[in-house]
Design an enzyme around this catalytic site. Structure first.
Site, PDB file in Angstrom:
ATOM      1  N   CYS A 103      28.116  -7.129  15.549  1.00  0.00           N
ATOM      2  CA  CYS A 103      29.413  -6.557  15.189  1.00  0.00           C
ATOM      3  C   CYS A 103      30.524  -7.617  15.201  1.00  0.00           C
ATOM      4  CB  CYS A 103      29.744  -5.370  16.083  1.00  0.00           C
ATOM      5  SG  CYS A 103      30.995  -4.266  15.353  1.00  0.00           S
TER       6      CYS A 103
ATOM      7  N   HIS B 117      25.008  -2.094  15.615  1.00  0.00           N
ATOM      8  CA  HIS B 117      24.831  -2.264  17.062  1.00  0.00           C
ATOM      9  C   HIS B 117      23.380  -2.000  17.457  1.00  0.00           C
ATOM     10  CE1 HIS B 117      28.964  -2.824  18.681  1.00  0.00           C
ATOM     11  NE2 HIS B 117      29.289  -2.310  17.505  1.00  0.00           N
TER      12      HIS B 117
ATOM     13  N   GLU C   8      21.855  -2.999  20.050  1.00  0.00           N
ATOM     14  CA  GLU C   8      21.653  -2.877  21.494  1.00  0.00           C
ATOM     15  C   GLU C   8      21.499  -1.428  21.938  1.00  0.00           C
ATOM     16  OE1 GLU C   8      26.239  -2.979  21.146  1.00  0.00           O
ATOM     17  OE2 GLU C   8      24.456  -3.553  19.994  1.00  0.00           O
TER      18      GLU C   8
END
Length: 259
Positions: free
Chosen positions: A113, A221, A223
């Site tokens: 990001c 994202h 993660e």
């Protein structure tokens, strides 16, 4: 055995609008520890506390995290406007030269990001301050309401270059991702290869051409739910493998070098 060390770029925040901290999402540490198989350590991203040279010699790789503050437009030669939002100039001062140094040394990093946007700016590129205001573009911002599961839900596809780095990594030309960003790439930086795009043409996956190490960066994202998501897991596993190779003193080889 000691795991390779991944420096997680921290963001500046105020707790209760008063107490300053450097922080990073727990899901970043989870992805590095549980999927990449490395030791996650937070970096206070401020040149008052650390230098790029110290970081390069302390860590084996770097996770360039997302964050609410944006890269300052002065870094790509444009004037600050209200649309550019909040900034973290101390982070800019650490991450931009760190990215350039890693790209030349072959030291691995993964951009997410804001980190994705930092890579582009570090290499001489520029950013749009607000993607949703551009004709024909969708709203890529995080939904303002709902649970974390709803905010990080898969919302659009990303199509990769046939036979390219990301296609080979994921084994698919198109995947579904979440989307939680307002800014995006306007002009790709020197050697920045846009290898994946959203349906509206927004760049979503990049790497640095001819860099000797791992430089993959994504606008979404990964993660979130990294251990279970079929796109996130191979990305963090590949990053972890690159970090271990660096820590072992080995040459950086594999899918990116041949791209």
């Amino acid at each position: 055995m000691t795991r390779p060390k991944v420096g997680i770029i921290g963001n500046s925040y105020l707790i209760n609008d008063q107490y300053p901290v450097h922080a990073g999402g727990t899901m970043n540490s989870e992805a590095i520890a549980e999927v990449a198989g490395c030791m996650p350590l937070m970096i206070p991203s401020d040149p008052r506390f650390v230098t790029v040279e110290e970081l390069l010699h302390t860590f084996d790789g770097f996770l360039l995290t997302g964050g609410r503050p944006n890269v300052h437009p002065h870094e790509y030669g444009e004037a600050e406007t209200e649309a550019h939002g909040a900034f973290d100039r101390a982070r800019d001062a650490i991450t931009l030269p760190l990215i350039r140094a890693c790209a030349e040394r072959g030291q691995p990093f993964l951009g997410i990001c804001r980190g994705f946007q930092e890579v582009n700016v570090a290499m001489g590129g520029s950013l749009h301050p607000e993607i949703r205001d551009l004709p024909g573009r969708m709203n890529h911002r995080m939904p303002p309401d709902g649970t974390l599961e709803e905010k990080f839900a898969l919302r659009h596809s990303v199509r990769f270059s046939a036979g390219g780095v990301f296609h080979r990594l994921f084994g698919a030309e198109e995947v579904m991702t979440n989307t939680l960003h307002g800014q995006g790439i306007k002009r790709p930086g020197a050697r920045v290869v846009v290898d994946g795009q959203a349906p509206d043409g927004t760049p979503e996956a990049i790497f640095i051409k001819d860099a000797p190490g791992f430089t993959l960066s994504v606008q979404w994202h990964p993660e979130w739910d990294a251990a279970s998501d079929p796109v996130s897991r191979p990305l963090f596993e590949a990053f972890g493998a690159a970090v271990r190779t660096w820590a072992d003193g080995g040459a950086q080889t594999g899918f990116q070098k041949s791209a």
